[in-house]
Design a protein around this motif. Sequence first.
Motif, mmCIF file in Angstrom:
data_model
loop_
_atom_site.group_PDB
_atom_site.id
_atom_site.type_symbol
_atom_site.label_atom_id
_atom_site.label_comp_id
_atom_site.label_asym_id
_atom_site.label_seq_id
_atom_site.Cartn_x
_atom_site.Cartn_y
_atom_site.Cartn_z
ATOM 1 N N GLY A 22 0.681 -1.210 0.104
ATOM 2 C CA GLY A 22 0.172 0.026 -0.040
ATOM 3 C C GLY A 22 0.855 1.042 0.153
ATOM 4 O O GLY A 22 0.408 2.517 -0.662
ATOM 5 N N LEU A 23 1.963 1.232 0.826
ATOM 6 C CA LEU A 23 3.049 2.232 0.519
ATOM 7 C C LEU A 23 3.531 2.670 -0.823
ATOM 8 O O LEU A 23 3.527 3.879 -1.285
ATOM 9 N N LEU A 24 3.653 1.464 -1.507
ATOM 10 C CA LEU A 24 4.186 1.646 -2.845
ATOM 11 C C LEU A 24 2.868 2.281 -3.898
ATOM 12 O O LEU A 24 3.243 3.279 -4.648
ATOM 13 N N VAL A 25 1.859 1.798 -3.566
ATOM 14 C CA VAL A 25 0.562 1.953 -4.462
ATOM 15 C C VAL A 25 0.281 3.529 -4.055
ATOM 16 O O VAL A 25 -0.037 4.349 -4.870
ATOM 17 N N GLY A 26 0.471 3.888 -2.791
ATOM 18 C CA GLY A 26 0.320 5.346 -2.535
ATOM 19 C C GLY A 26 1.162 6.413 -3.299
ATOM 20 O O GLY A 26 0.573 7.498 -3.472
ATOM 21 N N SER A 27 2.318 6.052 -3.619
ATOM 22 C CA SER A 27 3.107 6.842 -4.269
ATOM 23 C C SER A 27 2.583 6.994 -5.668
ATOM 24 O O SER A 27 2.597 7.992 -6.255
ATOM 25 N N PHE A 28 2.163 5.875 -6.135
ATOM 26 C CA PHE A 28 1.463 5.758 -7.745
ATOM 27 C C PHE A 28 0.175 6.940 -7.713
ATOM 28 O O PHE A 28 -0.201 7.446 -8.505
ATOM 29 N N ILE A 86 11.557 6.987 -2.934
ATOM 30 C CA ILE A 86 11.017 5.828 -1.967
ATOM 31 C C ILE A 86 9.993 6.623 -1.040
ATOM 32 O O ILE A 86 10.098 7.567 -0.575
ATOM 33 N N PRO A 87 8.844 6.017 -1.372
ATOM 34 C CA PRO A 87 7.498 6.477 -0.546
ATOM 35 C C PRO A 87 7.975 6.851 1.138
ATOM 36 O O PRO A 87 8.679 6.040 1.756
ATOM 37 N N VAL A 88 7.582 7.989 1.424
ATOM 38 C CA VAL A 88 7.913 8.439 2.976
ATOM 39 C C VAL A 88 9.471 8.641 3.109
ATOM 40 O O VAL A 88 9.797 9.668 3.693
ATOM 41 N N ILE A 89 10.081 7.556 3.167
ATOM 42 C CA ILE A 89 11.470 7.390 3.547
ATOM 43 C C ILE A 89 12.368 8.773 2.665
ATOM 44 O O ILE A 89 13.182 9.275 3.495
ATOM 45 N N SER A 90 12.265 8.716 1.404
ATOM 46 C CA SER A 90 12.655 9.871 0.711
ATOM 47 C C SER A 90 12.442 11.142 1.136
ATOM 48 O O SER A 90 13.162 12.225 1.288
ATOM 49 N N TYR A 91 11.225 11.304 1.428
ATOM 50 C CA TYR A 91 10.665 12.606 1.938
ATOM 51 C C TYR A 91 11.471 13.118 3.293
ATOM 52 O O TYR A 91 12.026 14.295 3.514
ATOM 53 N N ILE A 92 11.708 12.020 4.271
ATOM 54 C CA ILE A 92 12.450 12.304 5.563
ATOM 55 C C ILE A 92 13.901 12.588 5.281
ATOM 56 O O ILE A 92 14.348 13.398 5.939
ATOM 57 N N PHE A 93 14.417 11.728 4.182
ATOM 58 C CA PHE A 93 15.843 11.613 3.826
ATOM 59 C C PHE A 93 16.326 13.125 3.436
ATOM 60 O O PHE A 93 16.998 13.654 3.680
ATOM 61 N N LEU A 94 15.202 13.628 2.539
ATOM 62 C CA LEU A 94 15.569 15.027 1.676
ATOM 63 C C LEU A 94 14.914 16.071 2.722
ATOM 64 O O LEU A 94 15.214 17.319 2.143
ATOM 65 N N ARG A 95 14.626 15.889 3.728
ATOM 66 C CA ARG A 95 13.881 17.046 4.638
ATOM 67 C C ARG A 95 13.106 17.680 3.961
ATOM 68 O O ARG A 95 12.839 19.000 4.205
ATOM 69 N N GLY A 96 12.020 16.938 3.309
ATOM 70 C CA GLY A 96 11.143 17.742 2.685
ATOM 71 C C GLY A 96 11.432 18.936 1.430
ATOM 72 O O GLY A 96 10.564 19.843 1.358
ATOM 73 N N SER A 106 5.456 19.203 -0.978
ATOM 74 C CA SER A 106 4.270 19.150 -0.258
ATOM 75 C C SER A 106 4.327 17.983 0.549
ATOM 76 O O SER A 106 4.627 16.939 0.333
ATOM 77 N N LEU A 107 3.751 18.375 1.734
ATOM 78 C CA LEU A 107 3.710 17.196 2.719
ATOM 79 C C LEU A 107 2.472 16.350 2.507
ATOM 80 O O LEU A 107 2.428 15.103 3.061
ATOM 81 N N ARG A 108 1.768 16.586 1.700
ATOM 82 C CA ARG A 108 0.586 15.750 1.257
ATOM 83 C C ARG A 108 1.119 14.430 0.431
ATOM 84 O O ARG A 108 0.131 13.252 0.677
ATOM 85 N N TYR A 109 2.145 14.363 -0.180
ATOM 86 C CA TYR A 109 2.705 13.535 -0.925
ATOM 87 C C TYR A 109 3.028 12.230 0.248
ATOM 88 O O TYR A 109 2.320 10.956 0.106
ATOM 89 N N PRO A 110 3.606 12.335 1.228
ATOM 90 C CA PRO A 110 3.990 11.337 2.256
ATOM 91 C C PRO A 110 2.723 10.949 3.134
ATOM 92 O O PRO A 110 2.561 9.785 3.495
ATOM 93 N N ILE A 111 1.752 11.933 3.139
ATOM 94 C CA ILE A 111 0.739 11.597 3.968
ATOM 95 C C ILE A 111 -0.377 10.706 3.081
ATOM 96 O O ILE A 111 -0.853 9.759 3.884
ATOM 97 N N ILE A 112 -0.464 10.799 1.941
ATOM 98 C CA ILE A 112 -1.217 10.028 1.343
ATOM 99 C C ILE A 112 -0.543 8.684 1.039
ATOM 100 O O ILE A 112 -1.368 7.603 0.957
ATOM 101 N N GLU A 113 0.760 8.630 0.823
ATOM 102 C CA GLU A 113 1.408 7.318 0.947
ATOM 103 C C GLU A 113 1.179 6.511 2.239
ATOM 104 O O GLU A 113 0.949 5.469 2.243
ATOM 105 N N ALA A 114 1.390 7.107 3.282
ATOM 106 C CA ALA A 114 1.169 6.673 4.431
ATOM 107 C C ALA A 114 -0.153 6.149 4.814
ATOM 108 O O ALA A 114 -0.624 5.366 5.520
ATOM 109 N N PHE A 115 -1.408 7.046 4.427
ATOM 110 C CA PHE A 115 -2.720 6.768 4.686
ATOM 111 C C PHE A 115 -3.095 5.384 3.767
ATOM 112 O O PHE A 115 -3.698 4.687 4.325
ATOM 113 N N THR A 116 -2.546 5.472 2.507
ATOM 114 C CA THR A 116 -2.638 4.375 1.734
ATOM 115 C C THR A 116 -2.138 2.995 2.528
ATOM 116 O O THR A 116 -2.735 1.809 2.392
#
Length: 290
Positions: A22-28, A86-96, A106-116
């Motif tokens: 689901g995390l990967l699907v959330g990225s898509f 990489i879902p969520v992890i890349s956002y954290i690694f790149l510090r957004g 946008s913070l919405r990208y990792p939120i959608i990934e985590a929610f999925t």
Amino acid sequence: MQQFDYLFGSSVLFSALVGLIGLLVGSFLNVVIYRLPVMMQLSWRKDCQDYLGLASEPLADEPFNLVLPLSRCPGCNTPIKPYQNIPVISYIFLRGKCAQCAKPISLRYPIIEAFTALTSFIIASHFGFTPQTGFALLLTWSLIALSFIDIDHQLLPDSITLPALWLGLFLSVFDFFTDSHDSIIGAIAGYLVLWSVFHLFKLLTGKEGMGYGDFKLLALFGAWLGWQFLPAIILLSSLVGAVVGIAMIVFSRHDRNTPIPFGPYLAAAGWIALIWGADINQLYLKMAGL
């Protein structure tokens, strides 16, 4: 082979694996949410030009669909490398921020990934290692895409809603979530209920209270779950929508004349009914003394 037996025999591990998928699907889904409305607008523009006999606009240098072009930073147009996607992890690694231009992501990208991932985990935990899980996941992912597109554009694309509706009718032949009798009646009733509310509201106020996509979305839930779940879905979505709408007017000074998309509330209520609908109906009947 023994590892697979252990994996699918353990509900926790199976649910965790589905959550990871689901995390990967959330990225898509982030791609779908952004690109599908743009693709629809481009198609509508071309259809209008063809109908009016106008010269078509020159084609772009590269195709624009759910696959191409590859993801890029909207600020500097730098292609995003696989390890930066990489879902969520890349956002954290790149510090957004974009690695090239440091423009905020946008913070919405990792939120959608985590929610999925979370909703996928819940589906797998509820249905277990069954065919229902696979189909319920498809519905869940479709609802997430529909909800965020509706939030952004007040639009529920038929290209998502109608195939899901037909899939629900097809599954009823095999009694997956309900039988064909209840599914067919549910699809018809789901559409006609909101269609009737729409025209009654328009007759009384002269305004359109909702869109036709909402009719189709409720028909979708009627097809998947049967007509028995429609009252609970309507009640839940209306209650949550009213509370959120009032809160937006009171606390964020939202103009009451500005329309609020109803699709996300319908989607949330329908998804809850998919998981806990039977319990909700029993509680409602008990409270009503039936």
